[in-house]
Design an enzyme around this catalytic site. Sequence first.
Site, PDB file in Angstrom:
ATOM      1  N   HIS A 146       0.823  -1.216   0.000  1.00 52.83           N
ATOM      2  CA  HIS A 146       0.000   0.000   0.000  1.00 52.83           C
ATOM      3  C   HIS A 146       0.858   1.268   0.000  1.00 52.83           C
ATOM      4  O   HIS A 146       0.424   2.317  -0.469  1.00 52.83           O
ATOM      5  CB  HIS A 146      -0.924   0.026   1.230  1.00 52.83           C
ATOM      6  CG  HIS A 146      -1.845  -1.158   1.308  1.00 52.83           C
ATOM      7  ND1 HIS A 146      -2.346  -1.780   0.191  1.00 52.83           N
ATOM      8  CD2 HIS A 146      -2.356  -1.830   2.372  1.00 52.83           C
ATOM      9  CE1 HIS A 146      -3.113  -2.795   0.564  1.00 52.83           C
ATOM     10  NE2 HIS A 146      -3.135  -2.850   1.878  1.00 52.83           N
TER      11      HIS A 146
ATOM     12  N   CYS B 285      -2.485  -9.999   5.362  1.00 59.19           N
ATOM     13  CA  CYS B 285      -2.374  -9.553   3.954  1.00 59.19           C
ATOM     14  C   CYS B 285      -1.126  -8.720   3.662  1.00 59.19           C
ATOM     15  O   CYS B 285      -0.963  -8.219   2.534  1.00 59.19           O
ATOM     16  CB  CYS B 285      -3.612  -8.757   3.556  1.00 59.19           C
ATOM     17  SG  CYS B 285      -5.081  -9.785   3.374  1.00 59.19           S
ATOM     18  N   PHE B 286      -0.267  -8.523   4.618  1.00 56.14           N
ATOM     19  CA  PHE B 286       1.038  -7.870   4.424  1.00 56.14           C
ATOM     20  C   PHE B 286       0.920  -6.489   3.768  1.00 56.14           C
ATOM     21  O   PHE B 286       1.794  -6.084   2.983  1.00 56.14           O
ATOM     22  CB  PHE B 286       1.967  -8.768   3.579  1.00 56.14           C
ATOM     23  CG  PHE B 286       1.816 -10.225   3.865  1.00 56.14           C
ATOM     24  CD1 PHE B 286       2.112 -10.735   5.124  1.00 56.14           C
ATOM     25  CD2 PHE B 286       1.357 -11.090   2.893  1.00 56.14           C
ATOM     26  CE1 PHE B 286       1.960 -12.076   5.396  1.00 56.14           C
ATOM     27  CE2 PHE B 286       1.193 -12.438   3.161  1.00 56.14           C
ATOM     28  CZ  PHE B 286       1.496 -12.930   4.415  1.00 56.14           C
ATOM     29  N   CYS B 287      -0.150  -5.766   4.070  1.00 52.67           N
ATOM     30  CA  CYS B 287      -0.345  -4.417   3.487  1.00 52.67           C
ATOM     31  C   CYS B 287      -0.298  -4.455   1.961  1.00 52.67           C
ATOM     32  O   CYS B 287       0.230  -3.531   1.323  1.00 52.67           O
ATOM     33  CB  CYS B 287       0.678  -3.421   4.009  1.00 52.67           C
ATOM     34  SG  CYS B 287       0.657  -3.231   5.779  1.00 52.67           S
ATOM     35  N   ALA B 288      -0.823  -5.532   1.395  1.00 49.56           N
ATOM     36  CA  ALA B 288      -0.897  -5.624  -0.067  1.00 49.56           C
ATOM     37  C   ALA B 288      -2.227  -6.299  -0.399  1.00 49.56           C
ATOM     38  O   ALA B 288      -2.274  -7.339  -1.057  1.00 49.56           O
ATOM     39  CB  ALA B 288       0.280  -6.420  -0.610  1.00 49.56           C
TER      40      ALA B 288
END
Length: 503
Positions: A146, A398-401
């Site tokens: 993100h 979600c690992f900022c993705a």
Amino acid sequence: MIDSTLPTQIDPLGARTERQQRLEALRSQFTGLDTEYPLADDTTARRIYLDSAASNLRLTVADDVVRRALRHYANTHSQLHFGARVMTHLYHRAHEIVGDFVDASDDYTVIFNGSGVTGGLNRTARVLAERRPERDLVITTMMEHHANDLPHRKHVGEVVHVPLEKDPDGEAGRVDMAALRAAIQEHADRLNYVAVTAASNVTGVINPVHKIASMAHEVGALCVVDAAQSAAHLPFSVQGGAEDEAIDVLCMSGHKIYAPGSPGAIVARKALFEGLEPQEVGGGIVNRVETDRYEIMEELPEREEAGTPNLPGALRLAATLYLLGRIGMDVIEEDERTLTQYALERFEAIDGLQIYGSHRLEVADRIGVITFNLDDLPHGLVTAALNDYFGIAVRNECFCAQPFVRELLGRTGGEGASSTEGECAPDSQPGMVRVSFGLYNTKEDVDAAADALADIAARPDEYRAQYRPLLNGSGDWTHRTFEYPPEEAFSMEDEIDDWLRSA
Ligand code: PLP
């Protein structure tokens, strides 16, 4: 500023075999490798840290060097006393070393900024929007964090997300270069820059950023590279092999380069930042201030670094990068590739374990990041069980993705993946488990993780019976009976009080 007469390149020190030996010696030199935690089966274990893509552990060698440097500590804005002069010199060298680490020529400036790539990309987006207001569109890829998407939406305008290639197995690989070229041509007039990650924090896949830069430059656009995941893992030259391949802006995170507590760094073509009103104003960047006007100094990076800098952090980052450069990023890359290949083979052999993204290194090379799910088990439960029963630290969700993870999950399924149609946070549960490597990781760590995952995969119902979902929308699970209250692990107040009592 004091001009440095020290060398301006980080040349690896010694022959390759010597450097490999030094890398072996370095493996144990990180803070937190020997930390022990109690486990759910009433044993205690040294933790195995496999979460380096989030933040990696701190290099003690660099720490020690910085501690010695700090005997001179003083504010860089003081001018004449010895300590201030030493610190000003070291701070200047820190910028140069960061630039040298990525082969930046004199056309580039290094700006310390915030704590990571998020700050760097926000600043870059603001600057490039202001510099080229007529170009209100950014192209990025489907694999971005993100941090390499939202700042462009906020500051520049429209963001186009280019899809990824599929490898022969149908798995997501690098950015689809034909689709990228088409998007660049379609938006040539409005395109400000292409923003791309050098390596994905979800699949680890490495993008051909210099080719991308060359394509962007053909239409007068720029190329911004997110080096959050690549900087500590791959050799990199911002200049590339040819003039048209040069990267215009590169952003790095200190805490992902074995230097937590350090600032992030922006390595940018000077011309892009020159002459603009600095992003922040205050002390240290002005020639003259009257009550009704002020004059900002021209020099970069000074004009972009208002206020007292995070000097210990900047020195730690520079000392760390210098050490990595002296070992040689070629040796570091090869070492990680061998470990990643080994881990892929071990993980692929586990029944019910689904790896995401291309896992043929010969088709789409990747850094040491591997994401997966286990059939029949939620990612949050697997992650908690790895921690609680095996002392293995990994990341999930979600690992900022989110768009990328959603796309990967939509295609593959599995309970960890699919409890609500590929949706991600905040109100739903799917995600993945991520194992990621740092210099301190070994084949023994991979074996421990693979054996643990095989055990969890073989006894899903037994593990499931030990856990309950947190029901906070995170997809995380917690053990029903085993507890590890973090406040019992470490108390700063107790440490201080102990010191006071013994003083
Ligand atoms: N870009 C990528 C690819 C990342 O993996 C991360 C962090 O995980 C970021 C950007 C953001 O970095 P930071 O949290 O240091 O700002």
